[in-house]
Design a protein around this motif. Sequence first.
Motif, PDB file in Angstrom:
ATOM      1  N   THR A 219       0.869  -1.157  -0.058  1.00 53.83           N
ATOM      2  CA  THR A 219       0.063   0.057   0.006  1.00 53.83           C
ATOM      3  C   THR A 219       1.060   1.208  -0.004  1.00 53.83           C
ATOM      4  O   THR A 219       1.854   1.543   0.637  1.00 53.83           O
ATOM      5  N   ALA A 220       0.508   2.137  -0.951  1.00 54.42           N
ATOM      6  CA  ALA A 220       1.136   3.565  -0.725  1.00 54.42           C
ATOM      7  C   ALA A 220      -0.007   4.372  -0.433  1.00 54.42           C
ATOM      8  O   ALA A 220      -1.277   4.571  -0.969  1.00 54.42           O
ATOM      9  N   VAL A 221      -0.002   5.063   0.855  1.00 52.17           N
ATOM     10  CA  VAL A 221      -1.002   5.670   1.416  1.00 52.17           C
ATOM     11  C   VAL A 221      -0.880   7.264   1.503  1.00 52.17           C
ATOM     12  O   VAL A 221       0.285   7.622   1.605  1.00 52.17           O
ATOM     13  N   TYR A 222      -1.752   8.087   1.151  1.00 48.03           N
ATOM     14  CA  TYR A 222      -1.992   9.344   1.233  1.00 48.03           C
ATOM     15  C   TYR A 222      -3.102   9.874   2.212  1.00 48.03           C
ATOM     16  O   TYR A 222      -4.061   9.159   1.997  1.00 48.03           O
ATOM     17  N   VAL A 223      -2.935  10.585   3.223  1.00 42.63           N
ATOM     18  CA  VAL A 223      -3.829  11.040   3.948  1.00 42.63           C
ATOM     19  C   VAL A 223      -4.108  12.653   3.798  1.00 42.63           C
ATOM     20  O   VAL A 223      -2.906  13.440   4.018  1.00 42.63           O
ATOM     21  N   GLY A 224      -5.171  13.144   3.727  1.00 42.19           N
ATOM     22  CA  GLY A 224      -5.367  14.499   3.777  1.00 42.19           C
ATOM     23  C   GLY A 224      -6.758  14.817   2.569  1.00 42.19           C
ATOM     24  O   GLY A 224      -7.188  13.804   2.071  1.00 42.19           O
ATOM     25  N   THR A 225      -7.147  15.983   2.569  1.00 43.69           N
ATOM     26  CA  THR A 225      -8.231  16.398   1.746  1.00 43.69           C
ATOM     27  C   THR A 225      -7.987  16.226   0.449  1.00 43.69           C
ATOM     28  O   THR A 225      -6.965  16.600   0.036  1.00 43.69           O
ATOM     29  N   LEU A 226      -8.648  15.263  -0.314  1.00 44.00           N
ATOM     30  CA  LEU A 226      -8.512  15.581  -1.671  1.00 44.00           C
ATOM     31  C   LEU A 226      -9.185  16.632  -2.437  1.00 44.00           C
ATOM     32  O   LEU A 226     -10.553  16.716  -2.713  1.00 44.00           O
ATOM     33  N   HIS A 227      -8.443  17.464  -2.771  1.00 45.71           N
ATOM     34  CA  HIS A 227      -8.692  18.834  -3.507  1.00 45.71           C
ATOM     35  C   HIS A 227      -7.841  18.936  -4.711  1.00 45.71           C
ATOM     36  O   HIS A 227      -6.752  19.032  -4.349  1.00 45.71           O
ATOM     37  N   ALA A 228      -8.482  19.525  -5.594  1.00 50.09           N
ATOM     38  CA  ALA A 228      -7.823  19.773  -6.864  1.00 50.09           C
ATOM     39  C   ALA A 228      -6.682  20.790  -6.813  1.00 50.09           C
ATOM     40  O   ALA A 228      -5.941  20.951  -7.681  1.00 50.09           O
ATOM     41  N   ASP A 229      -6.964  21.597  -5.685  1.00 55.72           N
ATOM     42  CA  ASP A 229      -5.995  22.749  -5.659  1.00 55.72           C
ATOM     43  C   ASP A 229      -4.605  21.963  -5.114  1.00 55.72           C
ATOM     44  O   ASP A 229      -3.397  22.991  -5.267  1.00 55.72           O
ATOM     45  N   ARG A 230      -4.565  20.988  -4.448  1.00 56.25           N
ATOM     46  CA  ARG A 230      -3.386  20.514  -3.856  1.00 56.25           C
ATOM     47  C   ARG A 230      -3.113  18.961  -4.677  1.00 56.25           C
ATOM     48  O   ARG A 230      -1.794  18.858  -5.133  1.00 56.25           O
TER      49      ARG A 230
END
Length: 393
Positions: A219-230
């Motif tokens: 697993t490659a994990v990303y944690v955070g709001t999924l927002h197109a600005d970022r």
Amino acid sequence: MTPAREAVTGPDLVVMSLEPWDDVWRRNQHLVAGLLRERPSARVLFVEPVSDPVHALSRGARPRPGRGLRPAPHVDGVGPRRLWLLEPTKLLPRRVAPRGDERRAAVVVRAARRLGLARPVLWVNDPYGATLARVSGWPTLYDVTDDWTAASRGPAESRRVTDADRYLVEHAATVTVCSPALADRKRDARSVVLVTNGVDVDRYRRPAPRPADLPPGGTAVYVGTLHADRLDVGLCEETARALDGAGTLVLVGPVALDRADADRLRRAGVAVLGARPFDEVPAYLQHADVLVVPHVADDFTDSLDPLKLYEYRAVGRPVVSTPVAGFRDTRDPAVAVAPPEGFAAAVRDAVTRPARRDAEDPAQAEPIPTWSRQVALMSDVVDAVRRPAPTPR
């Protein structure tokens, strides 16, 4: 370890937040909760983003009115009815009803009076809180966590945000910023104080069981709001396809993408899990083979101090990031920075490498800012803001 501070009194606060008070804790919640624990007599009116039924309908979501004024859910260490939430309702779009900021400001002032907050300190995180600062006359702290003047928006909204930001920079008693880049951009303010984000290191290092919904295998994990600005949606697609047969790209956090982008990610094989309560987040990080930051690199993201930088470093797992602020600057040996063209391959290599290991001894690593320390810094700022300026002789 931060030295213990004696409990201090007041002041009451009105916080104009960019995010709601929910189970996904962000900077505002950590700082506000910490201040309330430190100041047993203080109260906070936490103003959430407006509920926008018309916008919800346009996105195919279920419209609902704002929840108004209400006591907050229980917060450890904070007594009842000391934290209040206010979610106003935006009835009509700006093009139809252009004085929406004035109406929201009036709602906030009435709520503060109802709670008996006679002269609170106004803590503005949402630039559109400039109107409330102007009409209320409350001593104001402008806490800048994102440079929305650099975000990609239409001409009318860009102009409104820029005007609001300029007013706050010129009139707030103090501007706090979360990154050195923002400190430079807001240097024209009367007072600029750097208060970075932080993390509760012990909580993130306390072993937790593997989450049941974390996909099997690598697993490659990303944690955070999924927002197109970022979030770089195209890079996420590329990474998920590069991992095919070796692992899964997993995105954990509130989904603020439009439906088309979210569908693109799922078709590419990305596991989009959605938001998780903040007390469950450490488990997803601890059980990742690699933690990832597939962010866009531009003027907007260059102003950020990513909260995930501290959370990722606290758990000591390998990290692969695009060259964005915070991650490209850290000396932590567990963090690898890869350009977009090499990012997917670097993530696959980190997932499939036979001899993976956690980061080096945390005691020897670069210090990680803690929330207790950042609360103490913000507490000092709040005290400075509420003190009247000396009368010129």
